[in-house]
Design an enzyme around this catalytic site. Sequence first.
Site, PDB file in Angstrom:
ATOM      1  N   SER A 177      29.482  39.143 -15.548  1.00  0.00           N
ATOM      2  CA  SER A 177      30.500  40.058 -15.063  1.00  0.00           C
ATOM      3  C   SER A 177      31.880  39.744 -15.657  1.00  0.00           C
ATOM      4  O   SER A 177      32.062  39.841 -16.878  1.00  0.00           O
ATOM      5  CB  SER A 177      30.512  40.016 -13.532  1.00  0.00           C
ATOM      6  OG  SER A 177      31.325  41.020 -12.990  1.00  0.00           O
ATOM      7  N   ASP A 347      23.049  48.943 -11.963  1.00  0.00           N
ATOM      8  CA  ASP A 347      24.315  48.225 -11.821  1.00  0.00           C
ATOM      9  C   ASP A 347      25.467  49.225 -11.780  1.00  0.00           C
ATOM     10  O   ASP A 347      25.677  49.990 -12.719  1.00  0.00           O
ATOM     11  CB  ASP A 347      24.490  47.267 -13.001  1.00  0.00           C
ATOM     12  CG  ASP A 347      25.570  46.229 -12.775  1.00  0.00           C
ATOM     13  OD1 ASP A 347      26.534  46.511 -12.045  1.00  0.00           O
ATOM     14  OD2 ASP A 347      25.451  45.130 -13.361  1.00  0.00           O
ATOM     15  N   HIS A 380      23.915  44.426 -10.080  1.00  0.00           N
ATOM     16  CA  HIS A 380      24.866  43.417 -10.545  1.00  0.00           C
ATOM     17  C   HIS A 380      24.517  41.992 -10.132  1.00  0.00           C
ATOM     18  O   HIS A 380      24.606  41.069 -10.930  1.00  0.00           O
ATOM     19  CB  HIS A 380      26.258  43.782 -10.020  1.00  0.00           C
ATOM     20  CG  HIS A 380      27.385  43.266 -10.848  1.00  0.00           C
ATOM     21  ND1 HIS A 380      27.638  43.699 -12.129  1.00  0.00           N
ATOM     22  CD2 HIS A 380      28.340  42.340 -10.576  1.00  0.00           C
ATOM     23  CE1 HIS A 380      28.690  43.085 -12.609  1.00  0.00           C
ATOM     24  NE2 HIS A 380      29.138  42.248 -11.698  1.00  0.00           N
TER      25      HIS A 380
END
Length: 404
Positions: A177, A347, A380
């Site tokens: 991320s 995601d 995610h």
Amino acid sequence: MANTVVSLVSIALLCITTAQGRTNFHGTPSSVTDHDFHIDGICQTAVETKGYQCEEHKVETDDGYILSLQRLPAGRSGQKADKPPVLLQHGLFCDALTWLINPPDEALGFILADNGYDVWISNTRGTKYSRSHKSLSPNDAAFWNWSWDELASYDLPALVKYVHNNTAQKIHYVGHSLGTLMAFTAFSRGQVLDRLRSAALLSPIAHMSEVNSPIARIFADTFLAEHLNLIGIREFIPNGEGSTRLVEGICKTLSIDCSKLLAYFTGPNCCLNSTLLNSLLDHGLQSTSTKNLIHLSQMIRTGNIAKYDYGNFLRNGQRYGKPFPPSYDFTAIPKEFPLFVSYGGLDMLSEVNGVKLLLNDLKTHDANNLVVLFRKEYAHVDFFMATNVKQVLYDPIISFFQVN
């Protein structure tokens, strides 16, 4: 939309009033300062309890922040690492526990150590064990005067340099991320590459105009972070009393089921162990600067990958010598540098169309040095907490490291 904006901003102001105008987003002053992480830190609470050796290190950045860094120098058998070092970098609201929360046969930090790698796990500024500075306190507004620009310009280079100096070897890098945005930014400017072997970038963050997370979009589109900054809130504490009330208010205003908040923020993760997820939440989501949230919100609204926009020509001109913040050019990432990129079909933060724009930036990358792995069922958080993550993701990453 106008009524929604007013409602959400009102909620934010109410939360801060309740918090009595503190300089952080919490009901009490920030109390975690120069934590003695040798006593209750990551090593003792998350590594040594599972039978692994662990070392606590401190790294000072060029702008004075003191970062904590954990090292796993051996596998569970006690055999010392005989493969290159790997630096693991967490994302937003997380810390080193990202790579250690799953059982040893499912957590990347332990898997790498058991496979002979010299594992180093970082904690960026503002997180629980990286709240020290050579001259500032977390209660000082100046302590929080940073965004991901500084994470890429100061934290990442300091961490890479420290590991390189202590091992005399080039390093494999893994980012999740925000840890991918830090890396892409540094790579595009030619930073740290001389000390790295390769990079594995999971749930990559770059072209954020495609973000379809309802929570993230509302936060950006209503300028909530800007409003918090305007009334003096410099530290955003996700677990704080004020932020909890704010999120509850957002859920009510948007008719969102708060019990499913993670799915509304990250996407519907397919494969999480609910007990381990609760353990991660009990550890606490980590603070970030309000300025960092503003910067990310700017990216969502504009789609630009650029330095922080100070909001007017004068301030930008003073900072950058031009009226608009300079953009980052990810096409400048050296084509011969080995990259492993993995993203998920569900995601909502590293959204598929946004990743496709990133891959377009990399379209001239040397095909022999670019591995792309798509997992249609992943969202995610699956990229570091899924129960099957070793088989579907970590084994391919280790294979990638072996040839680089």
